[in-house]
Design an enzyme around this catalytic site. Structure first.
Site, mmCIF file in Angstrom:
data_model
loop_
_atom_site.group_PDB
_atom_site.id
_atom_site.type_symbol
_atom_site.label_atom_id
_atom_site.label_comp_id
_atom_site.label_asym_id
_atom_site.label_seq_id
_atom_site.Cartn_x
_atom_site.Cartn_y
_atom_site.Cartn_z
ATOM 1 C CG ASP A 9 23.562 4.665 88.936
ATOM 2 O OD1 ASP A 9 23.650 4.178 87.792
ATOM 3 O OD2 ASP A 9 22.690 5.496 89.268
ATOM 4 C CE LYS A 73 24.162 3.251 81.628
ATOM 5 N NZ LYS A 73 23.651 3.327 83.012
ATOM 6 C CD GLU A 175 21.240 1.207 85.117
ATOM 7 O OE1 GLU A 175 20.132 1.576 84.660
ATOM 8 O OE2 GLU A 175 22.327 1.616 84.672
ATOM 9 C CG ASP A 199 15.914 2.461 86.502
ATOM 10 O OD1 ASP A 199 15.848 3.674 86.772
ATOM 11 O OD2 ASP A 199 16.974 1.855 86.323
#
Length: 613
Positions: A9, A73, A175, A199
């Site tokens: 992850d 990111k 994800e 999420d």
């Protein structure tokens, strides 16, 4: 053991690694003993020293804030303009270079430039070294998670970063799907039906709707926002503190060292408010020698955060609408990501679904890596990673095909086909002694390629010269587990072939764009039917004239029927510019061609003539 596959992850805030072996998932600690590795990179002033990654980098950033890089990111695969507004909260230098964000770091007497991709690669290199040190052998294969709403470019950049770090990526795994896999793997007694994954991570927000059966998890719909995450909640508290202390005539956003400290303090305050009703934000040494204490109640924070949380609920609602699934059909709402701990988030979700469907992980920060490890085991060949409990099924969201003359979509893989998949169609040449064919690749549901998404083109050269329609080429579309589309064109009678790889993923378009494309096709069904008839007749006329010219040529009749030969050439030129709205003009040309040519075609027994449309 060198074929071991791990799950990673690669998070905005933290990176977590897991491995499934011998029937269980194990979170792999880093060299410092931590289960999470902060996605931070620190560059020493001395350029001879290597960059530091992880918890130590996060601690050292206070010594030289401009050289501590974090949360990049959020920048992956994006233009500078797309991230410019958020840069005021970062303590390192990001500049615009040819439209892309570039991180600039001062080292010794020179400036080092790095891309977000290079920062991700450094984090993955650290992860790789830690894993290999733990296992005592090389580990080169991995499944890496990405937000479901990552587009094609963002996925390509993630793959490139992993490759730079020495990983072979077997799959980029969405994800929220990883979360669902981890949840259902642990909850074998969970009821079949629909589940929604919410999420809310450090830098991105994802929603995914899935259908659970006894042995399968099928992805139904995905949506999200790559500019919405826990960091935005932290920034609300940063702004609140700045407002409360503005009379001190200070601006921490102009002092990078203070900004670093303030961000960490505000992040801790957010975490405190998830378990308590109030917290104190203490600023020691921020303004002269004073100690400033600012009270913040959960209710006040939730009021400030309401708009952000509402944005997530709107995305949940949009995802349900696009999937055509009702709220009361959702059996499980699975929470993931550290910021889903915020009580107001959970309350608004509870109120939205109006039923007790919320499901929480004990370790919200690790469940994505656990799901990635399970997916890795499904793709692994290592005997210790054998797994049979569940199968993940993704589908092609929009049809894929090639453009054929005249602007007509030849569908190869239809929407809803399970991934991985492989389909072929046969294509024939149109012209006499044609030696090249260009295959344009499209995605969409419309018969007119101009109304679909263009993906790329493939040129097949040196094909065997033959009469019209006699040379045949097989075009094969293959989509693998990683969402990579390979297109291969091969001449039927020879080994002449050409291949093209297109980075095709579910994340290429947002779910709303996919839905719009499907609705557009449904609304314009009659228009497509009309285009279908028109394009077939237009192709027929082109082929008819080409076949007449071919027969006149091989029978040495061009001189005798020069008028007919010239007419066919003129018609072929004219039909290129006839639009679908000019059907009568097309019909007139077909009538004229057949009136002039039919007697000769019958009397001379022409070969390879197309069937009338």
């Amino acid at each position: 053991m060198d074929d071991l596959v791990i799950g990673i992850d690669l998070g905005t805030t933290n990176t977590c690694v897991a491995c499934y072996r011998n029937g269980m998932v194990e979170i792999l600690e880093n060299s410092e003993g931590g289960r999470l590795t902060p996605s931070w990179v620190f560059f020493m002033k001395n350029s001879a020293l290597p960059p530091i990654v992880g918890q130590c980098a996060k601690r050292m950033v206070h010594t030289l804030p401009p050289n501590g890089i974090y949360e990049t990111k959020r920048f992956l695969g994006k233009s500078f303009n797309a991230i410019e507004e958020t840069l005021k909260y970062f303590t390192f230098n990001v500049e615009n270079k040819l439209g892309s964000p570039v991180i600039k770091i001062e080292r010794d007497n020179y400036t080092q430039e790095l891309t977000p991709q290079e920062i991700s690669s450094l984090i993955l290199k650290r992860v790789k070294k830690d894993v290999e040190d733990k296992f005592g052998h090389k580990v080169e294969k991995a499944v890496i998670t990405v937000p479901a709403c990552f587009n094609t470019t963002q996925r390509e950049v993630t793959l490139a970063a992993a490759n730079e770090a020495g990983f072979t990526v077997l799959k980029l795994f969405n994800e929220p799907t990883a979360v669902a896999l981890s949840y259902f793997f642990k909850k074998e007694d969970a009821n079949d039906g629909y589940a929604l994954v919410y999420d809310l991570g450090g830098g991105t927000f994802d929603v995914s709707i899935l259908k659970r059966t006894a042995t399968n998890i099928d992805i139904i719909c995905v949506d999200g926002d790559t500019q919405l995450g826990g960091k935005d909640f932290d920034n609300l508290i940063v702004d609140y503190v700045c407002e409360k202390t503005e009379h001190y005539d200070w601006d921490p956003k102009q002092n990078r060292r203070k900004m670093c400290r303030l961000q960490n303090i505000c992040e801790e305050a957010k975490i405190d408010l998830s378990v308590g009703e109030e917290t104190s934000i203490i600023l020691d040494g921020f303004v002269s020698d004073q100690e400033i204490e600012i009270e913040l109640e959960r209710e006040e924070f939730e009021l400030k955060a309401h708009t952000l949380i509402e944005r997530t609920i709107n995305i949940v609602e949009r995802c349900l609408k696009n999937s055509q699934i009702k709220k009361n059909q959702i059996e499980h709402v699975i929470l993931s990501g550290g910021s889903s701990r915020i009580p107001k988030v959970q309350k608004m979700l509870f109120d939205f679904f109006a039923r007790n469907t919320l499901r929480k992980f004990v370790h919200l920060d690790e469940c994505i890596a656990e799901g990635a490890a399970l997916q890795a085991a499904m793709l692994a060949t290592n005997a210790t990673q054998k797994i049979e409990k569940l199968v993940m099924t993704d589908v092609v969201p929009l049809s894929l095909g090639i453009g054929a003359w005249p602007d007509r979509m030849n569908f190869v893989i239809k929407k809803g086909a399970p991934i991985p998949t492989r389909k072929s169609i046969r294509v024939e040449t149109i012209k006499h002694e044609q030696t090249t064919i260009t295959f344009k690749i499209f995605e969409g549901e419309r018969l007119n390629i101009k109304k679909n998404y263009y993906l790329g083109s493939l040129l097949l050269e040196n094909i065997t010269p033959a009469p019209p329609g006699q040379c045949k080429v097989w075009v094969t579309f293959t989509i693998d587990h990683n969402g990579v589309l390979d297109v291969k064109a091969k001449e039927q009678r020879s080994n002449n072939s050409k291949e093209l790889t297109v980075r095709y993923t579910r994340g290429r378009h947002s779910e709303s764009e996919i839905k719009d494309a499907l609705v557009d096709a449904e609304k314009n069904q009659k228009e497509d039917e009309s285009f279908d008839t028109f394009s077939k007749r237009k192709l027929y006329l082109l082929q008819y004239c080409e076949a007449v010219k071919y027969n006149l040529r091989i029978l040495n009749l061009i001189e005798e029927y020069q008028e007919v030969y010239s007419l066919c050439k003129i018609i072929q030129t004219k039909i290129k510019n006839i639009h679908v709205d000019n059907k009568s003009e097309l019909d007139n040309l077909i009538s004229e061609a057949e009136r002039q040519c039919v007697p000769i075609v019958k009397n001379r027994e022409f070969k390879n003539m197309p069937l009338s449309q």
